[in-house]
Design an enzyme around this catalytic site. Structure first.
Site, PDB file in Angstrom:
ATOM      1  N   LYS A   7       0.614  -1.231   0.115  1.00  0.00           N
ATOM      2  CA  LYS A   7      -0.135   0.072  -0.091  1.00  0.00           C
ATOM      3  C   LYS A   7       0.735   1.028  -0.020  1.00  0.00           C
ATOM      4  CE  LYS A   7      -3.978  -2.142   2.423  1.00  0.00           C
ATOM      5  NZ  LYS A   7      -4.233  -2.744   3.484  1.00  0.00           N
TER       6      LYS A   7
ATOM      7  N   ASP B 137     -11.614   2.729   4.149  1.00  0.00           N
ATOM      8  CA  ASP B 137     -11.810   1.488   3.964  1.00  0.00           C
ATOM      9  C   ASP B 137     -13.364   1.272   3.966  1.00  0.00           C
ATOM     10  OD1 ASP B 137      -9.735  -0.720   4.332  1.00  0.00           O
ATOM     11  OD2 ASP B 137      -9.339  -0.165   6.453  1.00  0.00           O
TER      12      ASP B 137
ATOM     13  N   GLN C  59      -5.036  -1.327   9.627  1.00  0.00           N
ATOM     14  CA  GLN C  59      -4.884  -2.671   9.090  1.00  0.00           C
ATOM     15  C   GLN C  59      -5.550  -3.973  10.189  1.00  0.00           C
ATOM     16  OE1 GLN C  59      -3.652  -3.374   6.079  1.00  0.00           O
ATOM     17  NE2 GLN C  59      -4.105  -5.648   6.407  1.00  0.00           N
TER      18      GLN C  59
HETATM   19  N1  GUN Z   1      -7.076  -6.757   6.227  1.00  0.00           N
HETATM   20  C1  GUN Z   1      -7.583  -7.599   5.107  1.00  0.00           C
HETATM   21  N2  GUN Z   1      -7.931  -6.633   4.294  1.00  0.00           N
HETATM   22  C2  GUN Z   1      -8.301  -5.549   4.800  1.00  0.00           C
HETATM   23  C3  GUN Z   1      -8.747  -4.448   4.177  1.00  0.00           C
HETATM   24  O1  GUN Z   1      -9.382  -4.288   3.325  1.00  0.00           O
HETATM   25  N3  GUN Z   1      -8.656  -3.315   5.124  1.00  0.00           N
HETATM   26  C4  GUN Z   1      -8.057  -3.259   6.259  1.00  0.00           C
HETATM   27  N4  GUN Z   1      -7.905  -2.058   7.084  1.00  0.00           N
HETATM   28  N5  GUN Z   1      -7.202  -4.278   6.610  1.00  0.00           N
HETATM   29  C5  GUN Z   1      -7.482  -5.499   5.986  1.00  0.00           C
END
Ligand code: GUN
Length: 297
Positions: free
Chosen positions: A54, A121, A98
């Site tokens: 990311k 998100d 996350q």
């Molecule tokens: N962990 C796995 N997929 C995601 C996601 O799309 N967002 C976040 N914040 N954590 C994750």
């Protein structure tokens, strides 16, 4: 006839190129640089890989990336105080914590502390409610990526029957909502659905997000249907190594479907592309700048 392959990797590259152009426009015409803050608590190896990816892609499109890595034993108070600081920081337009979080941390409490307009998100309860009522919201990245691919392939989705297999808050439920908002006739199915195979076989569009390796096979698919595979499962391969497979048995489904996403190279690359798109959208909304077309629900 073999299905058309929906190339998520190539589509995500196109999306990122457009985002890079939009970021330049924001810099030159409005003097703002979108900023994404990613918070990682603990040492989960898969999460570390995602967070690194990311950060790298955020920089590549010209945005600012901030990473906050916190110790596994971080208290809720410390994490909430960090989120409060990021909420107030004018250089930060998107905040992503996350998941999963270590056990001592209440996920719902943490997510709902993020300012809804910075919740890239789309997990905050306010955004869930806005999406559920068809209002402007931040939209979860994976279902948004699926929607953009479906729109790109089909043009309009209006009137199509869609079956979403899986009912998670992160994928299944928002996916169903997005398809409904695009005027599909939507069924949410899951592992307890009776006659699941028959239900799936009715669909013009199938989105598989159950987390079971290669569960949907060719007999489940209506000839000509579009199959979107959200699954990412690591399984043992014949050569003793591990390989990535989706929730869809690609070989058999590709013989029946009209179009299908591969794993890897389908939905996966679109998720981070949509995170970047959401960060640009958040930056525009926060600064009262008209949003760029093509990246919202
Ligand atoms: N962990 C796995 N997929 C995601 C996601 O799309 N967002 C976040 N914040 N954590 C994750």
């Amino acid at each position: 006839m073999a299905a058309n392959i929906i190339d998520g990797k190539a589509f995500a590259a196109k999306v990122r190129a457009k985002i890079a152009t939009n970021v330049s426009t924001l810099k030159m015409e409005h003097g703002v640089v979108p900023g994404l803050a990613v918070v990682l608590v603990g040492e989960d190896p898969a999460s570390q890989v995602y967070v690194r990816s990311k950060g790298k892609q955020t920089i590549e499109v010209g945005m600012n990336s901030v990473e906050h890595k916190l110790h596994e034993n971080t208290s809720e108070d410390i994490l909430l105080a960090l989120i409060d600081d990021l909420n107030k920081d004018d250089a930060v337009h998107g905040i992503l914590v996350q998941l999963p979080l270590p056990k001592q941390l209440n996920e719902a409490l943490v997510i709902n502390r993020i300012a809804p307009e910075k919740d890239v998100d789309g997990f905050h309860i306010a955004n869930v409610g806005l999406l559920g009522t068809g209002q402007k919201s931040m939209v979860p990245c994976t279902p948004l990526g699926c929607l953009l691919m479906l729109r790109d392939y089909h043009g309009t989705l209006s009137g199509k029957s869609a079956v979403v297999v899986g009912r998670s808050n992160i994928v299944g439920k928002p996916m169903a909502q997005l398809l409904l908002n695009d005027s599909c006739t939507v069924t949410i199915a899951h592992s307890r659905t009776k006659e699941l195979q028959e239900v799936v076989k009715q669909a013009d569009i199938v989105v598989a997000a159950v987390g079971r390796p290669e569960m949907l096979t060719g007999e489940w698919i209506k000839p000509g249907a579009t199959v979107i595979d959200v699954g990412i499962n690591r399984v043992d391969a014949a050569d003793g190594k591990t390989k990535l497979v989706g929730d869809v048995d690609y070989e058999s489904c590709a013989k029946v479907a009209g179009a299908i996403t591969p794993v890897p190279g389908g939905v996966g690359p679109m998720t981070i592309a949509c995170l970047l798109a959401n960060t640009v959208t958040a930056c525009c909304r926060i600064n009262n700048i008209p949003e760029f077309e093509g990246f919202s629900s």
